[in-house]
Enzyme design. Structure first.
Site, PDB file in Angstrom:
ATOM      1  N   GLY A 113       0.821  -1.224   0.000  1.00  0.00           N
ATOM      2  CA  GLY A 113       0.000   0.000   0.000  1.00  0.00           C
ATOM      3  C   GLY A 113       0.843   1.256   0.000  1.00  0.00           C
ATOM      4  N   GLY A 153       2.596   3.583   1.475  1.00  0.00           N
ATOM      5  CA  GLY A 153       3.199   3.781   2.797  1.00  0.00           C
ATOM      6  C   GLY A 153       3.734   5.187   2.996  1.00  0.00           C
ATOM      7  CG  ASP A 178      10.589   7.691   7.787  1.00  0.00           C
ATOM      8  OD1 ASP A 178      10.181   7.365   6.652  1.00  0.00           O
ATOM      9  OD2 ASP A 178      11.717   8.194   7.987  1.00  0.00           O
ATOM     10  NE  ARG A 225       4.513   8.903  -7.100  1.00  0.00           N
ATOM     11  CZ  ARG A 225       5.055   7.728  -6.867  1.00  0.00           C
ATOM     12  NH1 ARG A 225       6.224   7.431  -7.389  1.00  0.00           N
ATOM     13  NH2 ARG A 225       4.458   6.833  -6.112  1.00  0.00           N
ATOM     14  CG  ASP A 255       5.342  -3.375  -4.870  1.00  0.00           C
ATOM     15  OD1 ASP A 255       5.960  -4.410  -5.175  1.00  0.00           O
ATOM     16  OD2 ASP A 255       5.849  -2.461  -4.210  1.00  0.00           O
TER      17      ASP A 255
END
Ligand code: AMP
Ligand code: MG
Length: 504
Positions: A94, A96, A132, A183, A262
């Site tokens: 996912g 992150g 993080d 982006r 991914d």
């Protein structure tokens, strides 16, 4: 449809992927940072979006593009996906450290259609796992510059609109500067989005995803019945786009470095710039990612890995298609499609019409290059110039002398050159025009690691000017820029000591 205008960012906004709801995208807010500053703004992309020239100077823009301040009409979300990493099922991953801001609709006359906007490095999300949620300046500069370099080369890619930094420290091997890249892409859908719902046996979600891709026309799918037919049509288009993308990567010596499923765009875009590299000295087995110990993603493995990844996508669509044979038949078209696309690319690079003999000549030219580990970009550009400057007489090869010297200047070179010149003569009566056309496909400038590294070192000292220089040069990589010869030169010896890993 809920759409709205932002007075500072004068585009119409709506939820894009977020429209699909919480099964697909979790409403989420960025974690703000302090003292944000612009590192670079991509004016050319802004213009294509139809933004006014001073858009980024308007109040609140740093907060939108650095801190994910929500736009009216759109909700910020993080999406869930899964994937195979280094050939192994990795389960849920996912966004992150990426946050979707929403989808912009173009004003009348804009060059670009609807775009999803995503911030990379905007803080932790429900998918951050141990991370993080941040991105460091060094890797963000690389992503920002390389995506525009790819666009300049004419290779499908996500785009980069802006790069901001904050003194907030981010800890990698040592404390580093935080950065956020904004982006853009029509969609950030990955193979992994489909794999996620397949792995959860959520057939309804898979069907919804396929409906969404069709309704938004991301892939210009042919009209088919929903269900099996449409899922196969989707796979077919993705196979074609991926084969074409691989041929384009191979043609410019681009190594992606982490072709996990991914990181594979459903739209066939180059996505997720991490430990990528444009080849310096040509070595087919080059591994650009220092974390890739077995060379799974070595340069010459990329088409094969793309094919493997497409099998993962095919597997993910199986609950909807429910026909192994039909799926495998579509997947098996990859090799022929890749070879066809490669044949077209390599022939254009040689200035010849596509044919089996042009492909053979192209592969032989690469083999000559590999013996000497000649600079990949420089050799193709050198060939373009030599053809442009050639008299057209087979007994006169003076314009090829320097290139020949770089490639070994032996019998193998002489034989190749003689075959090649014969092919050129059969194609054109004007070597000058042929060489000129070759200059439009064989770039002068690519983002070599050492060029990025110099820009990074300067930026870390607070001087962002080299980023502007590279952005400008790489946006038009086929035009020789007087005074910029050094940017087209082979990598200096110190470039070999630049270690690019997944740490970003
Ligand atoms: P990548 O190797 O960059 O494609 O990342 C693989 C997965 O790790 C993705 O789900 C990323 O969103 C996640 N990820 C990478 N770096 C971080 C980070 N610093 N914080 C949170 N998640 C991360
Ligand atoms: Mg990724």
């Amino acid at each position: 449809m809920d759409v709205s205008h932002n007075p500072a960012l004068p585009l119409t906004w709506r939820d894009g992927y977020a429209r699909l709801g919480p099964t697909f995208a979790t409403p989420w807010q960025a974690t703000p940072m302090t003292d944000l500053q612009w590192v670079s703004v991509n004016h050319r992309l802004a213009q294509d979006l139809g933004l006014p020239h001073d858009w980024y100077q308007r109040p609140g823009m740093l907060d939108v593009l650095g801190n994910g301040q929500p736009l009216p009409g759109a909700s910020t979300v993080a999406t869930v996906y899964s994937g195979h990493q280094f050939g192994v099922w990795a389960g849920q991953l996912g966004d992150g450290r990426a946050l979707l801001l929403g989808e912009s609709l173009p004003p009348p006359g804009a060059a670009l259609g609807p775009q999803e906007w995503q911030l990379k490095g905007a803080g932790r999300t429900p998918y951050s796992r141990m991370g993080d949620g941040r991105a460091v300046l060094r890797s963000s500069i690389r992503e920002y510059l390389c995506s525009e370099a790819m666009h300049g080369l004419g290779i499908p890619t996500t785009r980069a609109l802006s790069l901001v930094s904050s003194p907030t420290p981010v800890f990698r091997e040592e404390p580093e500067t935080a950065a956020v890249v904004a982006r853009l892409a029509p969609s950030f859908l990955r193979f992994g989005h489909f794999e996620h719902f397949a792995s959860r046996d959520n057939v309804q979600a898979l069907e919804q995803l396929i409906d969404y891709v069709d309704a938004e026309n991301f892939l210009a799918l042919p009209r088919t019945q929903p269900g099996r037919e449409r899922a196969l049509a989707l796979l077919d288009v993705v196979v074609q786009r991926t084969a074409s993308l691989m041929a384009q990567w191979q043609s410019v010596g681009f190594c992606h470095g982490v072709m996990n499923t991914d990181n594979m765009s459903l739209l066939g875009l180059t996505l997720d710039y991490g430990p990528f590299q444009f080849m310096d000295g040509y070595h087919p087995g080059h591994i650009c990612n220092h974390s890739d110990h077995h060379g799974r993603y070595a340069f010459d493995q990329q088409p094969r890995v793309a094919h493997w990844n497409l099998f993962c996508l095919g597997q993910a669509l199986m609950p909807v298609v429910d026909d192994v044979q039909a799926t495998v038949e579509v997947l098996n078209t990859f090799t022929a499609r890749y070879e066809q696309a490669w044949g077209v690319q390599v022939a254009r690079k040689l200035g010849l019409p596509a044919s089996a003999s042009a492909t053979t000549l192209g592969d032989a030219f690469l083999a000559l290059m590999a013996r000497q580990q000649a600079d990949h970009t420089g050799a193709w550009r050198g060939l373009s110039h030599a053809v442009r400057d050639w008299s057209g007489r087979s007994d006169d090869t003076t314009s090829f002398a320097e290139l020949g010297h770089q490639l070994g200047a032996d019998d193998a070179w002489d034989r190749w050159l003689s075959d090649y010149l014969q092919a050129v003569l059969q194609t054109t009566s004007s070597p000058a025009a042929c060489g000129e056309a070759m200059r439009r496909v064989n770039p002068a400038y690519v983002l070599h690691n050492h060029l990025g590294e110099i820009a990074i070192r300067r930026a870390q000292e607070g001087d962002f000017s080299e980023i502007e220089t590279l952005l400008s040069l790489l946006s038009d990589p086929y035009d020789d820029r007087p005074g910029f010869d050094a940017y087209a030169a082979p990598a200096p010896p110190w470039a070999q000591s630049i270690a690019i890993s997944c740490s970003s």
